[in-house]
Design a protein around this motif. Structure first.
Motif, mmCIF file in Angstrom:
data_model
loop_
_atom_site.group_PDB
_atom_site.id
_atom_site.type_symbol
_atom_site.label_atom_id
_atom_site.label_comp_id
_atom_site.label_asym_id
_atom_site.label_seq_id
_atom_site.Cartn_x
_atom_site.Cartn_y
_atom_site.Cartn_z
ATOM 1 N N GLU A 162 14.816 24.113 44.451
ATOM 2 C CA GLU A 162 15.919 23.418 43.741
ATOM 3 C C GLU A 162 15.984 21.921 44.391
ATOM 4 O O GLU A 162 15.519 21.655 45.346
ATOM 5 C CB GLU A 162 17.281 24.082 44.403
ATOM 6 C CG GLU A 162 18.465 24.260 43.525
ATOM 7 C CD GLU A 162 19.621 24.821 44.118
ATOM 8 O OE1 GLU A 162 20.762 24.434 44.310
ATOM 9 O OE2 GLU A 162 19.195 26.218 44.516
ATOM 10 N N THR A 163 16.589 21.172 43.285
ATOM 11 C CA THR A 163 16.760 19.848 43.542
ATOM 12 C C THR A 163 18.094 19.548 44.131
ATOM 13 O O THR A 163 19.116 19.983 43.535
ATOM 14 C CB THR A 163 16.612 18.799 42.230
ATOM 15 O OG1 THR A 163 15.238 19.226 41.909
ATOM 16 C CG2 THR A 163 16.544 17.509 42.503
ATOM 17 N N VAL A 164 18.172 18.722 45.429
ATOM 18 C CA VAL A 164 19.497 18.418 45.681
ATOM 19 C C VAL A 164 19.663 16.943 46.188
ATOM 20 O O VAL A 164 18.743 16.253 46.287
ATOM 21 C CB VAL A 164 19.499 19.261 47.286
ATOM 22 C CG1 VAL A 164 19.527 20.679 47.006
ATOM 23 C CG2 VAL A 164 18.423 18.762 47.993
ATOM 24 N N THR A 165 20.906 16.408 46.266
ATOM 25 C CA THR A 165 21.195 15.268 46.532
ATOM 26 C C THR A 165 21.871 15.211 47.971
ATOM 27 O O THR A 165 22.583 15.824 48.360
ATOM 28 C CB THR A 165 22.312 14.694 45.632
ATOM 29 O OG1 THR A 165 21.913 14.880 44.389
ATOM 30 C CG2 THR A 165 22.553 13.243 45.968
ATOM 31 N N LEU A 166 21.077 14.438 48.825
ATOM 32 C CA LEU A 166 21.710 14.407 50.242
ATOM 33 C C LEU A 166 22.320 12.923 50.585
ATOM 34 O O LEU A 166 21.982 11.955 49.950
ATOM 35 C CB LEU A 166 20.265 14.415 51.193
ATOM 36 C CG LEU A 166 19.314 15.318 51.011
ATOM 37 C CD1 LEU A 166 17.942 15.415 51.740
ATOM 38 C CD2 LEU A 166 19.953 16.859 51.141
ATOM 39 N N THR A 167 23.299 13.091 51.283
ATOM 40 C CA THR A 167 23.985 11.773 51.828
ATOM 41 C C THR A 167 24.413 11.811 53.241
ATOM 42 O O THR A 167 24.517 12.815 53.795
ATOM 43 C CB THR A 167 25.041 11.899 50.820
ATOM 44 O OG1 THR A 167 25.684 10.490 50.930
ATOM 45 C CG2 THR A 167 26.098 12.685 51.131
ATOM 46 N N TRP A 168 24.439 10.725 53.724
ATOM 47 C CA TRP A 168 24.758 10.566 55.148
ATOM 48 C C TRP A 168 25.209 9.145 55.681
ATOM 49 O O TRP A 168 25.026 8.307 54.703
ATOM 50 C CB TRP A 168 23.790 10.928 56.205
ATOM 51 C CG TRP A 168 22.589 10.091 56.509
ATOM 52 C CD1 TRP A 168 22.520 9.137 57.259
ATOM 53 C CD2 TRP A 168 21.580 10.196 55.463
ATOM 54 N NE1 TRP A 168 21.217 8.434 56.870
ATOM 55 C CE2 TRP A 168 20.472 9.100 55.927
ATOM 56 C CE3 TRP A 168 21.062 11.050 54.759
ATOM 57 C CZ2 TRP A 168 19.223 9.030 55.509
ATOM 58 C CZ3 TRP A 168 19.799 10.854 54.135
ATOM 59 C CH2 TRP A 168 18.876 9.781 54.493
ATOM 60 N N ALA A 169 26.188 9.200 56.481
ATOM 61 C CA ALA A 169 26.859 7.911 56.555
ATOM 62 C C ALA A 169 26.015 6.983 57.424
ATOM 63 O O ALA A 169 25.083 7.369 58.140
ATOM 64 C CB ALA A 169 28.074 8.001 57.508
#
Ligand SMILES: Nc1ncnc2c1ncn2[C@@H]1O[C@H](COP(=O)(O)OP(=O)(O)O)[C@@H](O)[C@H]1O
Ligand SMILES: [Mg+2]
Lengths: 351, 263
Positions: free
Chosen positions: A334-341
């Protein structure tokens, strides 16, 4: 009870530097962990504080008084060895009473103090047993009672839980912490297990190749490690390397990772770390943080309380910790979007 | 158990029985003959305690036996104490030339007693110690020491150095550590070493023979002298007594300290 300070201690064995200019302060009543990989000099440092060995250079103080010339048997130290070192020919009671007997404490007082110590470690009923009739956890408790019954100024433990199986180890961690709090004895314990150090200690001293790399509270040292070594040795970390600039660190691929806090001077190479559990997977309208990347889930590692996703992003693998809170975990491929501060991205000193 | 295992087990048992018979048969016959009235081993046996009565009248043999016993006991005590102290020194301290000194303990065991005895005689004569019971005692202690050190050392190899460190950290002095922790642990080794020392001394013929003076001698030397004059079954009697005492001693310690065997 006492505070302990080691100042610029070095110790060599032949041409090998086992300790290299180590300084550390142990506050009165504190609970300290000396953490590091095998061979990093933890035991050597502990043995110096105890007085089994002497530094080549540097000083050791207790309550501000120099103790370098004080022999071990006069330092009034409680020591717990990894193999417990219980006296095989003596009963549990006699083992615990040993330190009081050699001090010439009266019989009545000895009995009371031994009973109290055995109660503290919850071994009251076993005082007539011989060490070989005890389980590993019980031996551990006897060793502990024997060390604290003399009211030591400092309690030193060398890998105290290393020989126990996992369930027992967790029990003993809680026990040890309780006993330390109840007695208030300044305690230094050696471990190579980062989880153990994080759970138990008030402060951690991180050793590597005989040097003190970092020192601080568990949260500090885990959340804001200053060195690459601390970031990777204490738990897992995604490491990004690139050129430093005012926004953060620009990778070879051209992306820039936003970094909060003090970074290397612009134009220099630098690196930063992100803990896997700080990275979130976002979809649709969910709010994105300063750092956003896309990738494909390559594989998943289920560990009970969390799942680690290995996400491929431009030839780079990013590990993401997804807590097991009942939500759906993305599938392989699966293609996912990752995010972090930017806050979660910690700049590191190279070592 | 399979058939083969059972067969092999029976074979093994037969072998051990034969071996022990080989060891014990001569001793057993000697014991038997000490109760035979005939001095010429005539059969059938006629039970009698004549030779024991004769022995009790024989001041030379009895005196020599008492000498032997006394020397063996003193040798055991001195060699055990000195040997244990030496083993502890090897165990505790790292000093220059330790390896060499430790290795040098072994050759004396291999040197024939005949040669050691000659060397001692010459040396004792030269330095004024001379001959006599005191010289025999000195010689026996020297012979016994390596055995004690080696046996105690073997026991110390299984002693965790952390035990002494733990005791020290609890405030114990060196003497308290030795007496309360180390000695109780190595006691079986010290006892075994002491038994060796006793055996070396009590059995000793060659060195004693060189160092004895005519009036003052030990049992093996006296027995040898008696045999040369002409064999009497008194010798059988005294030997039987010695065998009974030594075997009792050995069996007692073996039981007590669980040497050998497993059960
Ligand atoms: N007495 C000694 N002689 C020689 N080398 C030693 C001695 N004690 C420790 N070392 C060496 O010093 C290094 C650090 O040892 P140690 O303090 O036991 O490490 P740790 O407890 O962190 O595993 C190791 O490489 C070890 O081999
Ligand atoms: Mg160690």
């Amino acid at each position: 009870m006492a505070s302990v300070e080691v100042k610029n201690i070095s110790r060599s064995f032949g041409s090998f530097k086992a300790l290299d200019n180590v300084s550390m302060y142990f506050e009165d009543g504190g609970f300290y962990a000396l953490l590091g990989p095998s061979g990093s000099g933890k035991t050597t440092l502990l043995r110096m504080i105890a007085g089994f060995d002497y530094p080549d250079t540097g000083h050791i103080e207790m309550n501000g008084e120099s103790v370098e010339r004080v022999p071990l048997e006069k330092r009034n130290i409680g020591m717990v060895f990894q193999n417990y070192a219980l006296f095989p020919n003596l009963s549990v009671f006699e083992n615990v009473a040993f330190g009081l007997d050699v001090r010439g404490v009266a019989r009545e007082e000895t009995r009371n103090r031994v009973r109290k110590a055995l109660e503290l470690v919850q071994l009251g009923k076993l005082e007539d047993r011989k060490p070989h009739q005890l389980s590993g956890g019980q031996r551990q408790r006897v060793a502990l009672a024997r060390a604290i019954v003399i009211n030591p100024r400092v309690l030193l433990l060398d890998e105290p839980l290393g020989a126990l199986d996992k369930a027992l180890r967790l029990d003993m961690q809680v026990e040890l912490k309780r006993i330390q709090r109840e007695t208030g004895i300044t305690t230094v314990f050696v471990t190579h297990d980062q989880e153990e150090a994080l759970t138990m200690a008030d402060r951690i001293g991180l050793l590597k190749d005989g040097k003190l790399v970092e020192e601080g509270r568990p949260e500090e040292i885990y959340n804001r490690p200053k060195s690459l070594f601390a970031a990777t040795f204490l738990g897992d970390a995604n490491i990004f390397e690139g050129m430093s600039n005012e926004r953060g660190i620009t990778l070879a691929s051209g992306e820039t990772i936003a970094v909060a806090g003090e970074k290397p001077a612009s134009g220099q190479t630098g690196c930063c770390a992100v803990r896997p559990e700080r990275i979130r997977i976002v979809s649709g309208a969910q709010q994105e943080l300063e750092n956003v990347v896309e990738g494909r889930v390559e594989r998943r590692l289920f560990a009970g309380n969390s799942t680690t996703l290995f996400v491929n992003h431009k030839e780079r693998q990013i590990r993401v910790g997804v807590p097991n809170i009942g939500s759906l975990v993305p599938a392989d491929g699966e293609t996912v979007t990752l995010t972090w501060a930017a806050e979660s991205t910690v700049p590191l000193a190279r070592d | 158990m399979s058939k083969t295992t059972r067969f092999l087990s029976a074979l093994g048992r037969g072998y051990v029985v034969l071996l022990l018979a080989f060891l014990y048969l001569p001793i057993f016959i000697m014991g038997l003959m000490s109760f035979n009235a005939s001095p010429f081993y005539q059969l059938p046996m006629k039970w009698s305690t004549t030779w024991y009565e004769a022995l009790s009248q024989d001041d030379r043999l009895v005196g020599a036996a008492l000498n032997s016993l006394q020397i063996a006991i003193i040798t055991t005590v001195i060699a055990s104490i000195l040997g244990t102290a030496a083993s502890l020194a090897f165990f505790r301290y790292n000093f220059k030339g330790k390896k060499v000194l430790q290795t040098l303990l072994l050759p004396p065991i291999a040197i024939p007693w005949l040669i050691t005895g000659t060397a001692m005689l010459v040396f004792f004569y030269g330095v004024g110690i001379g001959r006599g019971l005191h010289a025999i005692l000195l010689g026996h202690v020297a012979l016994a020491l390596p055995y004690v050190i080696i046996v105690v050392n073997a026991r110390l190899q299984t002693f965790a150095p952390e035990l002494e460190e733990a005791a020290r950290s609890l405030g114990a002095s060196q003497w308290q550590i030795t007496r309360r922790i180390t000695l109780p642990y190595i006691a079986p080794g010290v006892i075994a070493g002491g038994l060796f020392a006793f055996a070396v001394s009590f059995d000793q013929f060659v060195v004693s023979y060189f160092l004895a003076t005519p009036g003052q001698t030990t049992l093996p030397v006296e027995i040898y002298a008696a045999i040369r004059k002409g064999f009497t079954p008194e010798i059988n009697a005294v030997s039987t007594i010695i065998i009974v005492i030594s075997m009792a001693l050995m069996l007692f310690t073996a039981r007590f300290y669980k040497f050998g065997g497993n059960g």
